[in-house]
Write a protein that holds these residues in place. Structure first.
Motif, PDB file in Angstrom:
ATOM      1  N   LYS A  71       0.863  -1.187   0.000  1.00 45.88           N
ATOM      2  CA  LYS A  71       0.000   0.000   0.000  1.00 45.88           C
ATOM      3  C   LYS A  71       0.897   1.233   0.000  1.00 45.88           C
ATOM      4  N   VAL A  72       0.701   2.114  -1.012  1.00 49.42           N
ATOM      5  CA  VAL A  72       1.518   3.311  -1.157  1.00 49.42           C
ATOM      6  C   VAL A  72       0.634   4.526  -1.435  1.00 49.42           C
ATOM      7  N   ARG A  73       1.229   5.709  -1.337  1.00 49.81           N
ATOM      8  CA  ARG A  73       0.524   6.941  -1.706  1.00 49.81           C
ATOM      9  C   ARG A  73       0.286   6.967  -3.207  1.00 49.81           C
ATOM     10  N   PRO A  74      -0.676   7.749  -3.683  1.00 49.24           N
ATOM     11  CA  PRO A  74      -0.993   7.779  -5.115  1.00 49.24           C
ATOM     12  C   PRO A  74       0.146   8.249  -6.025  1.00 49.24           C
ATOM     13  N   ASP A  75       1.084   9.061  -5.521  1.00 48.27           N
ATOM     14  CA  ASP A  75       2.149   9.607  -6.367  1.00 48.27           C
ATOM     15  C   ASP A  75       3.380   8.719  -6.472  1.00 48.27           C
ATOM     16  N   PRO A  93       0.749   5.450 -11.094  1.00 48.10           N
ATOM     17  CA  PRO A  93       1.325   6.451 -11.983  1.00 48.10           C
ATOM     18  C   PRO A  93       2.532   5.917 -12.741  1.00 48.10           C
ATOM     19  N   THR A  94       2.757   6.478 -13.907  1.00 50.48           N
ATOM     20  CA  THR A  94       3.919   6.109 -14.705  1.00 50.48           C
ATOM     21  C   THR A  94       4.785   7.324 -15.014  1.00 50.48           C
ATOM     22  N   VAL A  95       4.575   8.408 -14.304  1.00 53.72           N
ATOM     23  CA  VAL A  95       5.335   9.635 -14.522  1.00 53.72           C
ATOM     24  C   VAL A  95       6.702   9.501 -13.855  1.00 53.72           C
ATOM     25  N   PRO A  96       7.798   9.680 -14.614  1.00 53.29           N
ATOM     26  CA  PRO A  96       9.128   9.563 -14.008  1.00 53.29           C
ATOM     27  C   PRO A  96       9.447  10.739 -13.092  1.00 53.29           C
ATOM     28  N   GLY A  97      10.394  10.532 -12.180  1.00 50.00           N
ATOM     29  CA  GLY A  97      10.873  11.617 -11.345  1.00 50.00           C
ATOM     30  C   GLY A  97      10.368  11.603  -9.923  1.00 50.00           C
ATOM     31  N   GLY A  98       9.285  10.916  -9.638  1.00 49.81           N
ATOM     32  CA  GLY A  98       8.760  10.856  -8.279  1.00 49.81           C
ATOM     33  C   GLY A  98       9.477   9.797  -7.467  1.00 49.81           C
TER      34      GLY A  98
END
Length: 117
Positions: A71-75, A93-98
């Motif tokens: 279980k993780v945060r949405p980002d 999400p699939t956005v790189p950098g987080g």
């Protein structure tokens, strides 16, 4: 998540059991965690910790029978590697950098289920 300083090697948490899984909370973990059991999964909750952007938290799961429930945060991005009979369920999400959590799941039976909340 307990962060070690840059001057020292990263610490690894090791959890071992013969029968029975492990329930892990983020505030007690270091950057690397190994959980191993003959029979039993890992239930991991990382929603209450702040993983810095660009950081990687790595969890390795070894077992004959038993999967991973994460279980993780949405980002948070989740990368799943390893070999196991059982799929991966994650619509994250699939956005790189987080921040990134990497799961290395090795086992005979058991999948990886990622929940966001």
């Amino acid at each position: 998540m307990t962060k070690t300083s840059g001057d020292h090697p990263q610490k690894t948490d090791i959890k071992v059991s013969l029968i029975g899984g492990h329930r892990l909370k983020g505030e007690n973990l270091h950057e690397r965690t190994l959980t191993a059991s003959l029979i039993g999964g890992a239930d991991i909750d990382l929603t209450d910790i702040d993983i810095p952007d660009g950081a990687e938290l790595r969890i390795t799961k070894l077992s004959l029978i038993g999967g991973v429930s994460l279980k993780v945060r949405p980002d948070v991005r989740v990368e799943v590697h390893g070999i196991r009979l059982g799929g991966v369920k994650d619509d994250g999400p699939t956005v790189p950098g987080g921040p990134t959590v990497r799961i290395d799941a090795w086992g005979l039976i058991g999948g990886v289920n990622v929940r966001r909340g």
